[in-house]
Scaffold this motif. Sequence first.
Motif, PDB file in Angstrom:
ATOM      1  N   GLU A 139      41.960  23.478  13.701  1.00 30.65           N
ATOM      2  CA  GLU A 139      41.154  23.532  14.940  1.00 30.65           C
ATOM      3  C   GLU A 139      40.038  22.920  14.297  1.00 30.65           C
ATOM      4  O   GLU A 139      39.280  23.561  13.382  1.00 30.65           O
ATOM      5  CB  GLU A 139      41.007  24.922  15.352  1.00 30.65           C
ATOM      6  CG  GLU A 139      39.960  25.103  16.485  1.00 30.65           C
ATOM      7  CD  GLU A 139      39.755  26.516  16.744  1.00 30.65           C
ATOM      8  OE1 GLU A 139      38.670  26.628  17.545  1.00 30.65           O
ATOM      9  OE2 GLU A 139      40.395  27.520  16.445  1.00 30.65           O
ATOM     10  N   PRO A 140      39.304  21.863  14.654  1.00 28.51           N
ATOM     11  CA  PRO A 140      38.250  21.314  14.199  1.00 28.51           C
ATOM     12  C   PRO A 140      37.090  21.862  14.710  1.00 28.51           C
ATOM     13  O   PRO A 140      36.898  22.475  15.784  1.00 28.51           O
ATOM     14  CB  PRO A 140      38.177  19.641  14.804  1.00 28.51           C
ATOM     15  CG  PRO A 140      39.019  19.619  15.998  1.00 28.51           C
ATOM     16  CD  PRO A 140      40.060  20.893  15.651  1.00 28.51           C
ATOM     17  N   LEU A 141      36.075  22.172  13.812  1.00 23.81           N
ATOM     18  CA  LEU A 141      34.956  23.185  14.055  1.00 23.81           C
ATOM     19  C   LEU A 141      33.652  22.564  13.109  1.00 23.81           C
ATOM     20  O   LEU A 141      33.747  22.616  12.076  1.00 23.81           O
ATOM     21  CB  LEU A 141      35.058  24.424  13.857  1.00 23.81           C
ATOM     22  CG  LEU A 141      33.988  25.339  14.139  1.00 23.81           C
ATOM     23  CD1 LEU A 141      33.707  25.420  15.462  1.00 23.81           C
ATOM     24  CD2 LEU A 141      34.409  26.773  13.575  1.00 23.81           C
ATOM     25  N   ALA A 142      32.603  22.035  14.120  1.00 29.31           N
ATOM     26  CA  ALA A 142      31.587  21.537  13.299  1.00 29.31           C
ATOM     27  C   ALA A 142      30.324  22.388  13.426  1.00 29.31           C
ATOM     28  O   ALA A 142      30.194  22.972  14.545  1.00 29.31           O
ATOM     29  CB  ALA A 142      31.015  20.202  13.919  1.00 29.31           C
ATOM     30  N   THR A 143      30.195  23.077  12.310  1.00 23.14           N
ATOM     31  CA  THR A 143      29.035  24.190  12.358  1.00 23.14           C
ATOM     32  C   THR A 143      27.687  23.643  11.847  1.00 23.14           C
ATOM     33  O   THR A 143      27.479  22.645  10.925  1.00 23.14           O
ATOM     34  CB  THR A 143      29.357  25.306  11.555  1.00 23.14           C
ATOM     35  OG1 THR A 143      29.520  24.791  10.229  1.00 23.14           O
ATOM     36  CG2 THR A 143      30.747  25.897  11.884  1.00 23.14           C
ATOM     37  N   GLN A 144      26.672  24.247  11.881  1.00 14.54           N
ATOM     38  CA  GLN A 144      25.300  24.113  11.559  1.00 14.54           C
ATOM     39  C   GLN A 144      25.211  24.671  10.019  1.00 14.54           C
ATOM     40  O   GLN A 144      26.053  25.691   9.698  1.00 14.54           O
ATOM     41  CB  GLN A 144      24.080  24.938  12.264  1.00 14.54           C
ATOM     42  CG  GLN A 144      24.101  24.114  13.567  1.00 14.54           C
ATOM     43  CD  GLN A 144      23.848  22.571  13.441  1.00 14.54           C
ATOM     44  OE1 GLN A 144      22.925  22.173  12.680  1.00 14.54           O
ATOM     45  NE2 GLN A 144      24.311  21.861  14.200  1.00 14.54           N
ATOM     46  N   PRO A 145      24.464  24.557   9.104  1.00 10.12           N
ATOM     47  CA  PRO A 145      24.453  24.888   7.835  1.00 10.12           C
ATOM     48  C   PRO A 145      24.404  26.498   7.809  1.00 10.12           C
ATOM     49  O   PRO A 145      24.766  27.190   6.769  1.00 10.12           O
ATOM     50  CB  PRO A 145      23.234  24.154   7.194  1.00 10.12           C
ATOM     51  CG  PRO A 145      22.937  23.120   7.915  1.00 10.12           C
ATOM     52  CD  PRO A 145      23.561  23.378   9.171  1.00 10.12           C
ATOM     53  N   GLU A 146      23.592  26.920   8.450  1.00 10.56           N
ATOM     54  CA  GLU A 146      23.278  28.442   8.678  1.00 10.56           C
ATOM     55  C   GLU A 146      24.682  29.439   8.857  1.00 10.56           C
ATOM     56  O   GLU A 146      24.980  30.122   8.378  1.00 10.56           O
ATOM     57  CB  GLU A 146      22.039  28.955   9.695  1.00 10.56           C
ATOM     58  CG  GLU A 146      20.846  27.997   9.260  1.00 10.56           C
ATOM     59  CD  GLU A 146      20.614  26.574   9.657  1.00 10.56           C
ATOM     60  OE1 GLU A 146      21.523  26.397  10.706  1.00 10.56           O
ATOM     61  OE2 GLU A 146      19.930  26.025   8.975  1.00 10.56           O
ATOM     62  N   GLU A 147      25.433  28.815   9.948  1.00 12.14           N
ATOM     63  CA  GLU A 147      26.323  29.327  10.380  1.00 12.14           C
ATOM     64  C   GLU A 147      27.515  29.227   9.218  1.00 12.14           C
ATOM     65  O   GLU A 147      28.303  30.231   9.000  1.00 12.14           O
ATOM     66  CB  GLU A 147      26.986  28.360  11.723  1.00 12.14           C
ATOM     67  CG  GLU A 147      26.387  28.506  12.830  1.00 12.14           C
ATOM     68  CD  GLU A 147      27.003  27.746  14.070  1.00 12.14           C
ATOM     69  OE1 GLU A 147      27.623  28.428  14.679  1.00 12.14           O
ATOM     70  OE2 GLU A 147      26.401  26.567  13.893  1.00 12.14           O
ATOM     71  N   TRP A 148      27.725  28.154   8.545  1.00  8.33           N
ATOM     72  CA  TRP A 148      28.702  27.867   7.349  1.00  8.33           C
ATOM     73  C   TRP A 148      28.261  28.852   6.235  1.00  8.33           C
ATOM     74  O   TRP A 148      29.158  29.453   5.808  1.00  8.33           O
ATOM     75  CB  TRP A 148      28.458  26.239   7.101  1.00  8.33           C
ATOM     76  CG  TRP A 148      29.390  25.857   5.975  1.00  8.33           C
ATOM     77  CD1 TRP A 148      29.159  25.327   4.869  1.00  8.33           C
ATOM     78  CD2 TRP A 148      30.957  26.028   6.139  1.00  8.33           C
ATOM     79  NE1 TRP A 148      30.364  25.065   3.984  1.00  8.33           N
ATOM     80  CE2 TRP A 148      31.297  25.366   4.881  1.00  8.33           C
ATOM     81  CE3 TRP A 148      31.750  26.733   6.772  1.00  8.33           C
ATOM     82  CZ2 TRP A 148      32.452  25.602   4.499  1.00  8.33           C
ATOM     83  CZ3 TRP A 148      33.298  26.546   6.588  1.00  8.33           C
ATOM     84  CH2 TRP A 148      33.656  25.946   5.257  1.00  8.33           C
ATOM     85  N   ASP A 149      27.120  28.900   6.060  1.00  4.43           N
ATOM     86  CA  ASP A 149      26.575  29.729   4.910  1.00  4.43           C
ATOM     87  C   ASP A 149      27.108  31.127   5.441  1.00  4.43           C
ATOM     88  O   ASP A 149      27.645  32.078   4.421  1.00  4.43           O
ATOM     89  CB  ASP A 149      25.005  29.680   4.604  1.00  4.43           C
ATOM     90  CG  ASP A 149      24.593  30.500   3.406  1.00  4.43           C
ATOM     91  OD1 ASP A 149      25.124  30.268   2.550  1.00  4.43           O
ATOM     92  OD2 ASP A 149      23.727  31.398   3.659  1.00  4.43           O
ATOM     93  N   GLY A 150      26.796  31.771   6.365  1.00  2.00           N
ATOM     94  CA  GLY A 150      27.068  32.967   6.796  1.00  2.00           C
ATOM     95  C   GLY A 150      28.523  33.192   6.619  1.00  2.00           C
ATOM     96  O   GLY A 150      29.021  34.214   6.328  1.00  2.00           O
TER      97      GLY A 150
END
Length: 171
Positions: A139-150
């Motif tokens: 499942e492709p999912l593009a996140t923002q840096p803050e979401e990815w860090d969390g």
Amino acid sequence: MDIGWTVRRTRFFNPLSRLAFSPEAGHSTVLYKGAGPALNDLLGGHIDGMFDAMPVMVTQAKAGKVTPLAVTSTKRSPALPEVPTVMEAGVPDYEISGWFGILAPSNTPPAIAKRLRDEVAKAVAAPDVVAQLDSQGMEPLATQPEEWDGYLKAELARYTKIIRDANIKPE
């Protein structure tokens, strides 16, 4: 929902997935130097089960070489919609998901990091890319840096607990 399997002695590749699955169930773990040798042993009947990445297992399932028992994500895979999740099969609060991420050095200039993030988000949203990934159970999912860090911090905490609870020590 119970998918009706009972296995007395199952050997799994991917010890952390297996430990999260049922550390008290008495399953044994066979350690491999990689998924390739483990898959060969699964196909050859030398091990009883295996946790592996969706693209590999979807391909093997669609070829009729393996029987998927469950997916380890929190929802069913569009690539194998008839296969229940581990939670649906009766193991509460179970989720192990593989992921791919793109990381850059912490000193990457913000404009370059933003451009990279935007281009990757555009690529993974392209209909042909989405279709290809879906067909492989990803499942492709593009996140923002803050979401990815969390997310990464939460994953680290979860796996740290699994490792501590299993009393695994570095060698």
